[in-house]
Design an enzyme around this catalytic site. Structure first.
Site, mmCIF file in Angstrom:
data_model
loop_
_atom_site.group_PDB
_atom_site.id
_atom_site.type_symbol
_atom_site.label_atom_id
_atom_site.label_comp_id
_atom_site.label_asym_id
_atom_site.label_seq_id
_atom_site.Cartn_x
_atom_site.Cartn_y
_atom_site.Cartn_z
ATOM 1 N N CYS A 69 0.814 -1.212 0.000
ATOM 2 C CA CYS A 69 0.000 0.000 0.000
ATOM 3 C C CYS A 69 0.847 1.261 0.000
ATOM 4 O O CYS A 69 0.398 2.318 -0.473
ATOM 5 C CB CYS A 69 -0.901 0.027 1.239
ATOM 6 N N ASP A 101 -2.065 -3.399 8.006
ATOM 7 C CA ASP A 101 -3.072 -4.253 8.625
ATOM 8 C C ASP A 101 -2.993 -5.682 8.088
ATOM 9 O O ASP A 101 -3.165 -6.642 8.835
ATOM 10 C CB ASP A 101 -4.471 -3.684 8.356
ATOM 11 N N CYS A 141 -2.414 3.247 3.079
ATOM 12 C CA CYS A 141 -3.049 2.151 3.818
ATOM 13 C C CYS A 141 -4.151 2.705 4.720
ATOM 14 O O CYS A 141 -4.316 3.912 4.878
ATOM 15 C CB CYS A 141 -1.993 1.392 4.614
ATOM 16 N N ASP A 142 -4.878 1.801 5.363
ATOM 17 C CA ASP A 142 -6.142 2.124 6.028
ATOM 18 C C ASP A 142 -6.096 3.341 6.954
ATOM 19 O O ASP A 142 -6.886 4.271 6.823
ATOM 20 C CB ASP A 142 -6.617 0.922 6.846
ATOM 21 N N CYS A 223 -5.140 -2.273 -0.765
ATOM 22 C CA CYS A 223 -5.879 -3.516 -0.960
ATOM 23 C C CYS A 223 -7.069 -3.317 -1.880
ATOM 24 O O CYS A 223 -7.862 -2.381 -1.700
ATOM 25 C CB CYS A 223 -6.345 -4.056 0.381
ATOM 26 N N GLU A 462 -7.834 -5.250 14.630
ATOM 27 C CA GLU A 462 -8.794 -5.948 13.781
ATOM 28 C C GLU A 462 -8.649 -7.440 14.053
ATOM 29 O O GLU A 462 -7.544 -7.979 14.012
ATOM 30 C CB GLU A 462 -8.522 -5.655 12.309
ATOM 31 N N SER A 487 -11.399 -6.049 9.634
ATOM 32 C CA SER A 487 -10.882 -5.569 8.359
ATOM 33 C C SER A 487 -12.057 -5.216 7.465
ATOM 34 O O SER A 487 -13.126 -5.838 7.526
ATOM 35 C CB SER A 487 -10.033 -6.650 7.698
#
Length: 574
Positions: A69, A101, A141-142, A223, A462, A487
């Protein structure tokens, strides 16, 4: 920038007159003779006399080469720097941290994921506070996206967030009949989480398992799916803090480079018009974000992040406000927004007159966008409002005697709207996997994962068993309830963010194996079928065992666990 449907993002014509003092922040250092030491440091890094009169823009890629990512974000940051130079700005790269993650899922490393959101925000805020005139952040990323936005709301200097882009789809090389896949089918990271469960229960071979591992992630980018990263990037674009098409342009497309180059041009407009993040991040912008999350089927993590982002921007938002792929080739977020604001009966869903980082309103940004098309031979990703996949949003806020403070469910409708089952409790993830292999997780199991909350994790990790349960073929016959998170790739009858969390003595801490649990999505309730008298006796015994001890006593996780707010408030740390 070339966009889907050959739409050109409109260029804003620069005024012939130079806007008044674009460098009004940095000039406090560069133009003040009392700051000779600062001048010396600027010359040391390559400034010339002309540069001392230019606005300084901090460029913050969330870069590290250990994660797909983020691995390309430094290169994109260098392209942003070129765009700043072309616009007559001084772009100065600096870095911040990221946590993967996908890599840390199911390990103690996942405890650092949510706290990294605050570290990102803190580090960007700290550097921009060094008298930079503006900030261009590049998340991937997240937790990167909310971290960058929280920083923008805090320092409130002109800001553009350039999303690093999504990854390309992988391609399977082997048939996998037990999971319904064939060689040549696309594969992504979400299916990787499910593959282990299929392997552990003997449904697939080791070779089939490795086929997924080797081909799910073919290169750089976040992702691939409407998981947390792409949910949050869509939110940022809809809120107006990213440029049009930023959310859906894949990482490896040339359009992403063009976007990086244009960021400098648009930053100059923001400086000239003095448009700051809090001018953009209004209550209406947050309502747009909630709407788009429900329309796109976004991650439950969006609830957590929107609450924390709103707090950073001093916007009154609470958890009940959240009740209500190949998007890029379908026309991207702009095409979806244009469809919504022009719909004769649903135009109220989107507020289109708020300012954005282009210097214009969303409505003005969308003037040249090609409308969405439906029907045979047209895009099949987005359906018309009159023919939805599901009549109501997938995000459901639940309450009940198991979660009096709330919980967040992701229910697409495929799982059904009601679950009745028997509790099977786990205080650690490590105990779950042997139980799955032994066949102890059966249809009708209400799998409870506790001590995974913001304080109990610590860090609200998560939980990864969702994928294993789905891979084992139990996804439609079990329920998973946790005070941790999921997730964005998770699916099934899953409920997270249970408040109060177990470490604080919430009811989830008192559940025992065999207890009956009912989840009703229509009444938005979770019922734990234990009498108040029995619950009180269990709470008394729990108190006697002193179960509310923090797991760590030093470092970032300790400080996070000590200071963090409940998940129902966004798990923020002030």
């Amino acid at each position: 920038m070339t966009t889907p449907g050959d739409v050109q993002i409109h260029r804003i014509v620069r005024n012939e007159e130079r806007p008044p003092q674009l460098n009004k922040i940095s000039s406090k250092l560069t133009q003040d003779k009392s700051h000779v030491a600062a001048h010396a440091m600027f010359y040391a890094v390559g400034f010339n006399e002309e540069d001392m009169n230019k606005p300084q823009i901090g460029i913050s890629p969330v870069w590290w080469e250990g994660n797909a990512c983020n691995m390309h974000l430094l290169d994109l940051g260098k392209e942003v720097k070129k765009g700043c130079e072309a616009a007559g700005l001084v772009g100065l790269l600096f870095n911040t941290i990221g946590i993967s993650d996908a890599i840390t899922m199911g390990t103690t490393g996942m405890r650092y994921s949510l706290p990294s959101r605050d570290l990102i925000a803190d580090s960007i805020e700290a550097v921009i506070g060094q008298f930079y005139d503006g900030n261009i952040s590049l998340p991937g990323c997240d937790k990167n996206m909310p971290g960058c936005l929280m920083a923008a709301a805090r320092h409130n200097r002109p800001t553009i967030i350039v999303y690093g882009g999504t990854i390309q789809a992988g391609v399977r090389q082997l048939d996998c009949e037990p999971m319904g896949f064939k060689a040549g089918d696309p594969v992504n990271i979400g299916q990787s989480f499910e593959t282990w469960g299929a392997f552990a229960t003997g449904r697939i071979t080791d070779e089939q398992c490795q086929d997924v591992a080797k081909h799910a992630c073919p290169g750089p980018g976040a992702c691939g799916g409407m998981f947390t990263a792409n949910t949050m990037s869509s939110i940022l674009e809809v809120m107006g803090i990213s440029l049009p098409y930023s959310a859906t342009t894949p990482a490896v497309y040339s359009q992403k480079i063009e976007e990086c180059h244009k960021a400098g041009e648009y930053m100059k407009i923001l400086l000239a018009k003095d448009i700051k993040p809090r001018d953009i991040l209004t209550r209406k912008a947050f309502e747009n974000a909630i709407t788009i999350t429900n329309i796109l089927g976004g991650s439950t993590n969006a609830v957590l992040h929107l609450l924390a982002m709103a707090r950073a921007a001093d916007i009154d938002l609470n958890i009940d406000d959240s009740k209500p792929s190949d998007v890029h080739n379908a026309g991207g977020i702009p095409a979806l927004l244009k469809y919504l604001i022009e719909h004769p009966t649903h135009s109220h869903l989107i507020y289109a007159d708020g300012i954005t980082v282009t210097g214009k309103t969303m409505r003005e940004n969308l003037e040249g966008v090609k409308p969405l098309s439906f029907g045979e031979g047209q895009q099949q990703v987005i359906r018309p409002i009159e023919n939805p996949i599901k009549d109501t949003g997938h995000l459901t806020i639940l309450r009940g005697n198991l979660c009096p403070g709330s919980a967040v469910a992701k229910l697409t409708g495929k799982e059904g709207l009601r679950f009745e089952g028997v509790a099977k409790c786990f205080d650690t993830e490590e105990d779950f996997y042997p139980a799955l292999e032994r066949g102890e997780i059966k249809p009708g199991s209400a799998v409870i994962f506790r001590y995974q909350g913001p304080k109990g994790g610590p860090g609200m990790p998560e939980v990864s068993p969702t994928g294993a349960i789905m891979g084992a073929g139990l996804g439609n016959t079990t329920c998973l309830i946790t005070d941790g998170r999921f997730s964005g790739a998770s699916r099934g009858f899953i409920i997270g963010h249970v408040v109060p969390e177990a470490l604080l003595g919430g009811p989830i801490a008192l559940v025992q194996d065999g207890d009956q649990i009912t989840v009703d999505a229509q009444s938005r309730s979770i019922t734990w079928h234990v009498s108040p008298e029995v619950a009180a006796e269990r709470k008394k015994a729990w108190d006697g065992r002193n179960k509310n001890e923090l797991k760590v006593r030093r470092g970032i996780l300790y400080r996070y666990a000590r200071d963090v707010a409940p998940a129902s408030e966004g798990a923020y740390c002030d």
